[in-house]
Design a protein around this motif. Structure first.
Motif, PDB file in Angstrom:
ATOM      1  N   MET A 234      29.794  35.760  40.723  1.00 31.04           N
ATOM      2  CA  MET A 234      30.827  35.359  39.773  1.00 31.04           C
ATOM      3  C   MET A 234      31.014  36.406  38.678  1.00 31.04           C
ATOM      4  SD  MET A 234      32.039  32.648  41.013  1.00 31.04           S
ATOM      5  CE  MET A 234      33.124  32.207  39.664  1.00 31.04           C
ATOM      6  N   ILE A 235      29.897  36.993  38.212  1.00 30.71           N
ATOM      7  CA  ILE A 235      30.004  38.063  37.209  1.00 30.71           C
ATOM      8  C   ILE A 235      30.765  39.262  37.786  1.00 30.71           C
ATOM      9  CG2 ILE A 235      28.676  39.746  35.871  1.00 30.71           C
ATOM     10  CD1 ILE A 235      26.505  37.603  35.563  1.00 30.71           C
ATOM     11  N   PHE A 236      30.411  39.647  39.038  1.00 25.68           N
ATOM     12  CA  PHE A 236      31.095  40.763  39.684  1.00 25.68           C
ATOM     13  C   PHE A 236      32.585  40.489  39.814  1.00 25.68           C
ATOM     14  CE2 PHE A 236      32.899  42.318  43.681  1.00 25.68           C
ATOM     15  CZ  PHE A 236      32.842  43.693  43.459  1.00 25.68           C
ATOM     16  N   LEU A 237      32.937  39.277  40.255  1.00 24.53           N
ATOM     17  CA  LEU A 237      34.351  38.943  40.426  1.00 24.53           C
ATOM     18  C   LEU A 237      35.089  38.972  39.088  1.00 24.53           C
ATOM     19  CD1 LEU A 237      34.142  36.036  43.036  1.00 24.53           C
ATOM     20  CD2 LEU A 237      34.925  38.375  43.420  1.00 24.53           C
ATOM     21  N   GLY A 238      34.414  38.520  38.024  1.00 19.16           N
ATOM     22  CA  GLY A 238      35.034  38.548  36.709  1.00 19.16           C
ATOM     23  C   GLY A 238      35.312  39.975  36.250  1.00 19.16           C
ATOM     24  N   VAL A 239      34.302  40.863  36.411  1.00 17.02           N
ATOM     25  CA  VAL A 239      34.474  42.261  36.016  1.00 17.02           C
ATOM     26  C   VAL A 239      35.541  42.932  36.880  1.00 17.02           C
ATOM     27  CG1 VAL A 239      33.340  44.523  35.877  1.00 17.02           C
ATOM     28  CG2 VAL A 239      32.129  42.465  35.116  1.00 17.02           C
ATOM     29  N   THR A 241      38.032  41.545  38.378  1.00 14.15           N
ATOM     30  CA  THR A 241      39.351  41.034  38.028  1.00 14.15           C
ATOM     31  C   THR A 241      39.934  41.802  36.837  1.00 14.15           C
ATOM     32  OG1 THR A 241      38.806  38.820  38.830  1.00 14.15           O
ATOM     33  CG2 THR A 241      40.628  38.996  37.266  1.00 14.15           C
ATOM     34  N   VAL A 242      39.098  42.079  35.840  1.00 14.26           N
ATOM     35  CA  VAL A 242      39.558  42.838  34.661  1.00 14.26           C
ATOM     36  C   VAL A 242      39.958  44.255  35.076  1.00 14.26           C
ATOM     37  CG1 VAL A 242      38.866  43.794  32.426  1.00 14.26           C
ATOM     38  CG2 VAL A 242      38.178  41.473  33.067  1.00 14.26           C
ATOM     39  N   ILE A 243      39.112  44.896  35.906  1.00 13.81           N
ATOM     40  CA  ILE A 243      39.412  46.259  36.354  1.00 13.81           C
ATOM     41  C   ILE A 243      40.709  46.292  37.165  1.00 13.81           C
ATOM     42  CG2 ILE A 243      38.612  48.144  37.823  1.00 13.81           C
ATOM     43  CD1 ILE A 243      35.743  47.357  37.068  1.00 13.81           C
ATOM     44  N   ALA A 244      40.859  45.338  38.073  1.00 14.20           N
ATOM     45  CA  ALA A 244      42.068  45.282  38.909  1.00 14.20           C
ATOM     46  C   ALA A 244      43.308  45.048  38.056  1.00 14.20           C
ATOM     47  CB  ALA A 244      41.919  44.184  39.957  1.00 14.20           C
ATOM     48  N   TRP A 245      43.172  44.212  37.038  1.00 16.75           N
ATOM     49  CA  TRP A 245      44.300  43.925  36.149  1.00 16.75           C
ATOM     50  C   TRP A 245      44.739  45.182  35.402  1.00 16.75           C
ATOM     51  CZ3 TRP A 245      43.498  42.787  30.558  1.00 16.75           C
ATOM     52  CH2 TRP A 245      44.710  42.523  29.908  1.00 16.75           C
ATOM     53  N   ARG A 246      43.750  45.952  34.874  1.00 17.95           N
ATOM     54  CA  ARG A 246      44.084  47.176  34.142  1.00 17.95           C
ATOM     55  C   ARG A 246      44.651  48.260  35.073  1.00 17.95           C
ATOM     56  NH1 ARG A 246      45.953  46.191  30.284  1.00 17.95           N
ATOM     57  NH2 ARG A 246      45.842  48.389  29.658  1.00 17.95           N
ATOM     58  N   LEU A 247      44.085  48.350  36.299  1.00 22.11           N
ATOM     59  CA  LEU A 247      44.630  49.299  37.261  1.00 22.11           C
ATOM     60  C   LEU A 247      46.068  48.966  37.619  1.00 22.11           C
ATOM     61  CD1 LEU A 247      41.620  49.846  39.716  1.00 22.11           C
ATOM     62  CD2 LEU A 247      42.658  51.562  38.211  1.00 22.11           C
ATOM     63  N   ASN A 248      46.318  47.683  37.796  1.00 21.94           N
ATOM     64  CA  ASN A 248      47.680  47.252  38.109  1.00 21.94           C
ATOM     65  C   ASN A 248      48.638  47.612  36.974  1.00 21.94           C
ATOM     66  OD1 ASN A 248      49.589  45.485  39.804  1.00 21.94           O
ATOM     67  ND2 ASN A 248      49.687  44.493  37.789  1.00 21.94           N
TER      68      ASN A 248
END
Length: 256
Positions: A234-239, A241-248
């Motif tokens: 869950m921690i990995f998915l949370g991190v 998600t933030v990285i994917a959002w900023r990349l997008n």
């Protein structure tokens, strides 16, 4: 459309019926909260000792092998010297010492396998299986009207005699008659000590908690690892998600 609605209502009724049946199969006696000790290796080791000394004579744990106990911090030498009374091979299953035919003759039924007792009780009842076991093993009292001489507030007319009576001693339940909505009922108010056991009340409660923790561990030895892994996932998915959002955001920032 009407057929879909009817099917949905039938399915919903079946769900509520199953829940009601499970609740009816349980007990109305309030359950005590069992301490959660499956992360405490010392508690699990003592629970294993209590199990083989007081339970394994009648109840098997055939889904567990002795060498699995190395996962709670015991060495194979410790297992062989302190916990193995029915076999000499550390890779063997934990099988009861009693003959099944004798058990059925004495108790009226063969004692159940306890490998999954904590998990199966949780599935059958509307409360935790560990809470049920914790309350059950602390709820025995002398009853001369029962074939075994014992009864239980959490399982009325239980067929199993008190396996830990020497440790707990003998007690008598105190009930108070209460009138509610025109009906007279008996409400449990506490215990009266008839004969003290080898342990104090606090020591006995701790012993039962450790035994119940071991029974819970047997039902799913990998449970704690699964929970720890789930937290990291869950921690990995949370991190991520933030990285994917900023990349997008960076990828599309120049697109109008």
């Amino acid at each position: 459309m009407k057929r879909w609605i009817a099917t949905g209502l039938l399915a919903l009724g079946a769900v509520f019926g199953a829940v009601g049946a499970a609740h009816a199969a349980g007990t109305s006696f309030p359950m005590d909260k069992a301490p959660r000790l499956t992360n405490d290796q010392a508690a699990l080791q003592n629970g294993a000792k209590i199990f083989v000394n007081y339970c394994l004579s009648c109840h098997s744990a055939s889904f567990v092998r002795y060498n699995r106990l190395t996962e709670i911090g015991l060495t194979e030498k410790q297992i062989k010297e302190n916990l193995m009374f029915t076999t000499e091979k550390v890779g063997d299953q934990m099988i009861a010492a009693i003959d099944p035919k004798q058990a059925k003759a004495w108790f009226g039924a063969q004692p159940p396998d306890l490998s999954l007792v904590a998990r199966s009780r949780a599935a059958q009842l509307s409360y935790s299986g560990t809470d049920y076991l914790y309350t059950l093993l602390r709820g025995y009292y002398r009853d001369p009207n029962r074939p075994t001489g014992w009864n239980n507030v959490a399982f009325h007319n239980i067929g199993m005699p008190h396996p830990l009576w020497e440790l707990q001693g003998e007690r008598k339940p105190i009930f108070e008659k209460v009138v509610s909505h025109g009906h007279e009922t008996e409400v449990f108010r506490g215990w009266e000590v008839v004969k003290p056991g080898k342990l104090t009340e606090a020591e006995y409660d701790r012993t039962v908690a450790e035994l119940v923790a071991f029974l819970e561990w047997m039902g799913e030895p990998a449970k704690n690892d699964r929970i720890r892994l789930g937290v990291w996932v869950m921690i990995f998915l949370g991190v991520f998600t933030v990285i994917a959002w900023r990349l997008n955001a960076a990828y599309w920032k120049d697109v109008k």
